[in-house]
Design a protein around this motif. Sequence first.
Motif, PDB file in Angstrom:
ATOM      1  N   PRO A 206       0.810  -1.231   0.000  1.00 48.16           N
ATOM      2  CA  PRO A 206       0.000   0.000   0.000  1.00 48.16           C
ATOM      3  C   PRO A 206       0.841   1.278   0.000  1.00 48.16           C
ATOM      4  O   PRO A 206       0.274   2.380   0.083  1.00 48.16           O
ATOM      5  N   ASN A 207       2.167   1.178  -0.094  1.00 50.07           N
ATOM      6  CA  ASN A 207       3.042   2.351  -0.041  1.00 50.07           C
ATOM      7  C   ASN A 207       3.280   2.939  -1.420  1.00 50.07           C
ATOM      8  O   ASN A 207       3.116   2.276  -2.452  1.00 50.07           O
ATOM      9  N   VAL A 208       3.702   4.195  -1.433  1.00 46.49           N
ATOM     10  CA  VAL A 208       4.191   4.848  -2.655  1.00 46.49           C
ATOM     11  C   VAL A 208       5.485   5.567  -2.292  1.00 46.49           C
ATOM     12  O   VAL A 208       5.687   5.965  -1.146  1.00 46.49           O
ATOM     13  N   TYR A 209       6.373   5.728  -3.294  1.00 47.51           N
ATOM     14  CA  TYR A 209       7.691   6.311  -3.035  1.00 47.51           C
ATOM     15  C   TYR A 209       8.006   7.422  -4.021  1.00 47.51           C
ATOM     16  O   TYR A 209       7.714   7.307  -5.212  1.00 47.51           O
ATOM     17  N   ILE A 210       8.610   8.472  -3.470  1.00 44.69           N
ATOM     18  CA  ILE A 210       9.184   9.541  -4.287  1.00 44.69           C
ATOM     19  C   ILE A 210      10.641   9.702  -3.863  1.00 44.69           C
ATOM     20  O   ILE A 210      11.078   9.131  -2.861  1.00 44.69           O
ATOM     21  N   THR A 211      11.411  10.482  -4.632  1.00 47.53           N
ATOM     22  CA  THR A 211      12.812  10.685  -4.277  1.00 47.53           C
ATOM     23  C   THR A 211      12.948  11.808  -3.252  1.00 47.53           C
ATOM     24  O   THR A 211      12.026  12.609  -3.038  1.00 47.53           O
ATOM     25  N   TRP A 212      14.118  11.863  -2.626  1.00 49.77           N
ATOM     26  CA  TRP A 212      14.397  12.917  -1.648  1.00 49.77           C
ATOM     27  C   TRP A 212      14.388  14.293  -2.316  1.00 49.77           C
ATOM     28  O   TRP A 212      13.922  15.274  -1.725  1.00 49.77           O
ATOM     29  N   ASP A 213      14.852  14.338  -3.559  1.00 52.18           N
ATOM     30  CA  ASP A 213      14.829  15.625  -4.295  1.00 52.18           C
ATOM     31  C   ASP A 213      13.397  16.099  -4.498  1.00 52.18           C
ATOM     32  O   ASP A 213      13.109  17.303  -4.409  1.00 52.18           O
ATOM     33  N   GLU A 214      12.494  15.160  -4.777  1.00 42.52           N
ATOM     34  CA  GLU A 214      11.090  15.531  -4.953  1.00 42.52           C
ATOM     35  C   GLU A 214      10.494  16.019  -3.636  1.00 42.52           C
ATOM     36  O   GLU A 214       9.701  16.959  -3.615  1.00 42.52           O
ATOM     37  N   LEU A 215      10.891  15.378  -2.527  1.00 47.05           N
ATOM     38  CA  LEU A 215      10.421  15.816  -1.212  1.00 47.05           C
ATOM     39  C   LEU A 215      10.841  17.261  -0.958  1.00 47.05           C
ATOM     40  O   LEU A 215      10.026  18.079  -0.483  1.00 47.05           O
ATOM     41  N   GLU A 216      12.088  17.581  -1.257  1.00 47.33           N
ATOM     42  CA  GLU A 216      12.564  18.946  -1.026  1.00 47.33           C
ATOM     43  C   GLU A 216      11.854  19.932  -1.936  1.00 47.33           C
ATOM     44  O   GLU A 216      11.648  21.087  -1.556  1.00 47.33           O
ATOM     45  N   SER A 217      11.435  19.460  -3.117  1.00 40.43           N
ATOM     46  CA  SER A 217      10.649  20.309  -4.013  1.00 40.43           C
ATOM     47  C   SER A 217       9.279  20.599  -3.404  1.00 40.43           C
ATOM     48  O   SER A 217       8.765  21.721  -3.487  1.00 40.43           O
ATOM     49  N   VAL A 218       8.696  19.577  -2.793  1.00 41.49           N
ATOM     50  CA  VAL A 218       7.386  19.753  -2.153  1.00 41.49           C
ATOM     51  C   VAL A 218       7.500  20.655  -0.933  1.00 41.49           C
ATOM     52  O   VAL A 218       6.671  21.536  -0.707  1.00 41.49           O
ATOM     53  N   LYS A 219       8.561  20.428  -0.134  1.00 41.67           N
ATOM     54  CA  LYS A 219       8.756  21.220   1.080  1.00 41.67           C
ATOM     55  C   LYS A 219       9.242  22.633   0.785  1.00 41.67           C
ATOM     56  O   LYS A 219       8.998  23.573   1.548  1.00 41.67           O
ATOM     57  N   GLY A 220       9.968  22.781  -0.315  1.00 40.52           N
ATOM     58  CA  GLY A 220      10.515  24.080  -0.658  1.00 40.52           C
ATOM     59  C   GLY A 220      11.790  24.408   0.076  1.00 40.52           C
ATOM     60  O   GLY A 220      12.310  25.524  -0.057  1.00 40.52           O
ATOM     61  N   VAL A 221      12.326  23.458   0.858  1.00 43.72           N
ATOM     62  CA  VAL A 221      13.558  23.668   1.609  1.00 43.72           C
ATOM     63  C   VAL A 221      14.356  22.367   1.609  1.00 43.72           C
ATOM     64  O   VAL A 221      13.832  21.290   1.314  1.00 43.72           O
ATOM     65  N   SER A 222      15.627  22.457   1.964  1.00 46.47           N
ATOM     66  CA  SER A 222      16.445  21.267   2.132  1.00 46.47           C
ATOM     67  C   SER A 222      15.974  20.527   3.392  1.00 46.47           C
ATOM     68  O   SER A 222      15.720  21.152   4.424  1.00 46.47           O
ATOM     69  N   VAL A 223      15.851  19.235   3.291  1.00 46.35           N
ATOM     70  CA  VAL A 223      15.309  18.432   4.398  1.00 46.35           C
ATOM     71  C   VAL A 223      16.435  17.658   5.068  1.00 46.35           C
ATOM     72  O   VAL A 223      17.080  16.806   4.433  1.00 46.35           O
ATOM     73  N   ASP A 224      16.679  17.954   6.352  1.00 44.61           N
ATOM     74  CA  ASP A 224      17.695  17.250   7.131  1.00 44.61           C
ATOM     75  C   ASP A 224      17.032  16.507   8.295  1.00 44.61           C
ATOM     76  O   ASP A 224      17.547  16.472   9.406  1.00 44.61           O
ATOM     77  N   GLN A 225      15.860  15.941   8.005  1.00 47.39           N
ATOM     78  CA  GLN A 225      15.104  15.174   8.982  1.00 47.39           C
ATOM     79  C   GLN A 225      14.635  13.865   8.350  1.00 47.39           C
ATOM     80  O   GLN A 225      14.670  13.701   7.129  1.00 47.39           O
TER      81      GLN A 225
END
Length: 404
Positions: A206-225
């Motif tokens: 039931p999971n879906v995956y995106i890349t870390w770069d896509e996450l930072e695009s969604v967040k709008g900031v670099s993610v160190d968590q």
Amino acid sequence: MADNRVKLRLSFFLGLRSLQRGNLGSLVMTVVIIGMVFTNMIFLPSVITGAIRLYEEQTIEYQSGNILIEPKEDEEYIDDLETLLSRVNRVPGVLRAAPHYDIGGVMKFKGNRLPGSIIAIRPRDEKMVTGISGTMAEGQYLGEGDTGVIIIGKLVAGHEDESEDLLPSLGGVTTGDTITVEYTNGISHTYRVKGIFETKSYMVDPNVYITWDELESVKGVSVDQATSVLIRTLPGEDEYEVKFSLIGMGIQEEIKTWQDLLGKAFAQVVQSYAIINNIATIVNLVIAIVVVFIVIMIKTINNRHQIGILKAIGIHRTIITFSYVFQVIILSLMGIVFGLVVLFALNQYFAVYPIVFPDGDIRPAFTFSDLISNAVLLFISSTVAGFLPAWRITREDIMTAMKG
């Protein structure tokens, strides 16, 4: 001592001669029945053991790795991720650590809405820690730095016919389709489905995956968590030793081995299966005891006249009794060997053609200790079952026995 040896040799000789002169069809049938009882004693527990091992393998391979690091108590995220990863990857016994960032959202496709968790990963690290990349049923796995694409589990993709779905789905997504994800932070992105994976685990598909770069695009900031960090240990390493090494390095986050993750509830399930196995073993032993008892009872009744003659010429009843015990021992050994041959054939067959279940392909797991313990139980039970009717008949007086 020498006298006892002579008696045992004579008992063995009489028992062997009785089997050689007996009905071949009856002998073969008895051996086959004992062999199939032994097979049944091993096979059902082996299927259950195979199912347990499958779940454990799926947990390690797709869900947690060998060790899982989670946020501190009352914390939502693991902070200072890069420093943590650098320290973890230097610990002896660690192959690689892979961070996960779980972000909630709603997926939409052709009018279907499905809430769920979107997990951000670093594809290169993930490939070294979990086996998701090797389970692509369609399309391709994520590449490092990919944006605008997503991979989804088979249960998320689903079928156009809802009756074919085990869980709510998007209604028949295929590779190349586009889906929209509305994140909990209010951002909405449209993705091309790069691939669909199928692990056959209800916890992972039931999971879906995106890349870390896509996450930072969604967040709008670099993610160190991260919401969790999965660790793959080197083959043969003891997970608990690696866990204690991590604790010794001053890592304060919650550290769990895959055994800790499964917890007491899974241990209770295993205990419940063990009860089922024990009941099945008892039932099979009862069947074996009844079969051997009937076979020896019939043989002793049919041979009452011969038993009377043997006693009349001076052969002690103990020697006659143990001649039947030796017959049972020989029949039991032959039955166990036959059962082992059947089990070996089944093992070879299921290695190629496993039992297909919705949650994975199960290969029965035969353990050496199970084979030995069940063989000993069957051997002892059969011997006792054969001794009783022989002991009863040989205690008759000579005249009664010779009358048949």
